[in-house]
Design an enzyme around this catalytic site. Structure first.
Site, short mmCIF file in Angstrom:
data_model
loop_
_atom_site.label_atom_id
_atom_site.label_comp_id
_atom_site.label_asym_id
_atom_site.label_seq_id
_atom_site.Cartn_x
_atom_site.Cartn_y
_atom_site.Cartn_z
N LYS A 149 6.47 -1.78 -8.82
CA LYS A 149 5.79 -2.59 -8.39
C LYS A 149 4.74 -3.22 -9.37
O LYS A 149 4.33 -4.30 -9.08
CB LYS A 149 5.13 -1.88 -6.95
CG LYS A 149 6.05 -1.93 -5.84
CD LYS A 149 5.42 -1.87 -4.49
CE LYS A 149 6.52 -1.78 -3.34
NZ LYS A 149 6.09 -1.74 -2.17
N LYS A 206 19.66 -1.36 -2.90
CA LYS A 206 19.61 -1.29 -1.09
C LYS A 206 18.86 -2.58 -0.68
O LYS A 206 18.05 -3.35 -1.40
CB LYS A 206 18.56 -0.22 -0.92
CG LYS A 206 17.18 -0.36 -1.23
CD LYS A 206 16.03 0.74 -0.59
CE LYS A 206 14.65 0.01 -0.83
NZ LYS A 206 13.59 0.76 0.30
N LYS A 221 13.28 -5.55 2.47
CA LYS A 221 12.70 -6.34 3.28
C LYS A 221 11.89 -7.22 2.26
O LYS A 221 11.54 -8.48 2.56
CB LYS A 221 12.02 -6.06 4.30
CG LYS A 221 10.77 -5.14 4.21
CD LYS A 221 9.95 -4.67 5.35
CE LYS A 221 9.83 -3.50 5.65
NZ LYS A 221 8.83 -2.70 4.76
P1 ATP Z 1 9.85 -2.89 0.60
O1 ATP Z 1 10.84 -3.97 0.26
O2 ATP Z 1 8.63 -3.38 1.23
O3 ATP Z 1 9.77 -1.70 -0.20
P2 ATP Z 1 11.74 -1.68 2.44
O4 ATP Z 1 12.65 -2.52 3.17
O5 ATP Z 1 12.53 -1.02 1.22
O6 ATP Z 1 10.44 -2.25 1.94
P3 ATP Z 1 10.17 0.57 3.59
O7 ATP Z 1 9.09 0.12 4.28
O8 ATP Z 1 10.04 0.93 2.00
O9 ATP Z 1 11.31 -0.45 3.27
O10 ATP Z 1 10.91 1.83 4.16
C1 ATP Z 1 10.85 2.19 5.54
C2 ATP Z 1 11.89 3.09 6.04
O11 ATP Z 1 13.30 2.55 6.05
C3 ATP Z 1 11.90 4.26 5.07
O12 ATP Z 1 12.07 5.48 5.62
C4 ATP Z 1 13.18 3.70 3.92
O13 ATP Z 1 13.88 5.09 3.50
C5 ATP Z 1 13.93 3.27 4.94
N1 ATP Z 1 14.89 2.20 4.38
C6 ATP Z 1 14.38 1.11 3.67
N2 ATP Z 1 15.36 0.18 3.23
C7 ATP Z 1 16.58 0.98 3.39
C8 ATP Z 1 17.99 0.80 3.45
N3 ATP Z 1 18.38 -0.33 3.02
N4 ATP Z 1 18.78 1.72 3.87
C9 ATP Z 1 18.39 2.43 4.62
N5 ATP Z 1 17.07 3.10 4.86
C10 ATP Z 1 16.19 2.03 4.30
#
Ligand code: ATP
Ligand code: LTN
Length: 334
Positions: A117, A199, A202
């Site tokens: 980040k 992965k 969002k």
């Molecule tokens: P950011 O892009 O802001 O890092 P993110 O979409 O990766 O956000 P988080 O808020 O970090 O999501 O994660 C929320 C939950 O969703 C966590 O438990 C994370 O492990 C899960 N998660 C996030 N992305 C995935 C994915 N692509 N597949 C499965 N689980 C996910």
């Protein structure tokens, strides 16, 4: 919540840093919903964590409330679990400060999320971004959580929370419960539709990389149709077929069918047909969630009643842990 002492405590949280994706839903939220019957679950919208990157106030407010309503729509049930907004329970920020003083600069410097980040937001590498894991440790330790369901990306933070708890207990005697990671066996890891080696996230700037739970049916269809695949035309799990593997994984998570069953069903059919079918299955899965969301988001009073009710109980539970920790350090009781 009749016998909270008997059941193991689970804590987890999600950041309202954007729209909630299919990855968040299949990888995390859907599992949280299932855990509610067997554990004493505590969930939060981690808004304090979200300001480690700059948020536009109007959008931020909207994202927090949308995340709250969407999690209710996914099946988080405030009759069974506590579900609140992190900033409404002031003990989180307070314990985070205390834990900052028991967390080493070197430890925080090794966090891969901080490194990622700070590269991504090079103009705003703030102290909060650096200390983010001690706030997350506070979230978890305040409720004497036994288990924390997290994805692979959060394991390092959880490991640090364990170290902080053990260090504190080592100095002052048993104060915090040392939490274990809860690795779900059914959790799907959903990959980006545009780069299936990464992965689905969002915060990905390419909107075609992710599908939001609240995306309209035609948007979902369009995004799946544009999904990156390979030059073969065989719907099967295989090496070098990251895109198709991902689509099979999504199809399987949504329909409950195995990958073999999916391969059989699509034998002789092209990727176009398969993509359409995956999109249709996802649209079907999110439809009832979207309908419930539309009801909840219209009813702001109901939402406020829910998050206030949970925050009040959360404050009582967490205050006891905070008081205990502060007393051990030597602070004078109020
Ligand atoms: P950011 O892009 O802001 O890092 P993110 O979409 O990766 O956000 P988080 O808020 O970090 O999501 O994660 C929320 C939950 O969703 C966590 O438990 C994370 O492990 C899960 N998660 C996030 N992305 C995935 C994915 N692509 N597949 C499965 N689980 C996910
Ligand atoms: N950092 C997590 C969200 C989060 C969390 C927590 C998860 C904040 N506090 C406590 C588990 C336990 C994330 O970005 N997914």
């Amino acid at each position: 919540m009749d016998t909270p002492e008997k059941k193991k405590v689970i804590f987890s949280a999600i950041q309202p840093s954007g729209t909630i994706t299919l990855g968040n839903y299949l990888g995390a939220l859907r599992n949280w919903v299932k855990l509610q019957d067997d554990y004493n679950c505590i969930f939060a919208v981690a808004d304090l964590h979200a300001i480690t990157v700059r948020q536009e106030p109007k959008k931020f407010r909207e994202n927090i409330l949308n995340a709250y309503a969407l999690l209710l729509a996914c099946g988080i049930d405030t009759e069974k679990s506590l579900f609140f907004i992190q900033s409404h329970v002031h003990t989180h920020a307070e314990l985070a400060w205390v834990l900052n003083c028991y967390t080493q600069f070197g430890e925080l410097s090794r966090m891969t999320q901080f490194k990622d980040k700070s590269l991504k937001h090079a103009d705003n590498v703030n102290a909060g971004l650096f200390a983010y894991p001690s706030l997350m440790a506070a979230d978890i330790l305040l409720y004497r959580s036994d288990m924390v369901p997290v994805g692979a990306d959060q394991k390092q933070h959880l490991e640090l929370a364990r170290n902080i708890a053990e260090r504190f207990n080592g100095v002052y005697g048993n104060t915090f419960t040392v939490p274990d990671p809860y690795i779900s066996t059914v959790g799907a890891r959903v990959m980006s539709l545009q780069d299936p080696t990464k992965k689905m996230s969002k915060s990905d700037e390419n909107v075609n990389a992710w599908v939001a739970v609240l995306d309209k049916p035609d948007t979902i269809m369009k995004k799946f149709k544009r999904a990156v695949t390979d030059s073969e035309a065989e719907v099967r799990v295989g090496e070098g077929k990251d895109g198709i593997n991902n689509l099979i994984g999504i199809m399987s998570a949504v329909t409950g069918k195995t990958s073999d069953e999916i391969t059989e069903e699509f034998e002789g059919k092209g990727y176009g047909d398969f993509k359409t079918a995956v999109a249709e299955a996802v649209i079907e899965e999110v439809k009832p969630i979207q309908e419930r969301f539309d009801d909840y988001i219209k009813n702001k009073d109901y939402l406020a009643e829910q998050y206030r009710k949970s925050a009040e109980i959360a404050l009582k539970i967490s205050q006891r842990t905070l008081d205990k920790a502060m007393k051990k350090i030597g602070f004078i009781a109020k």
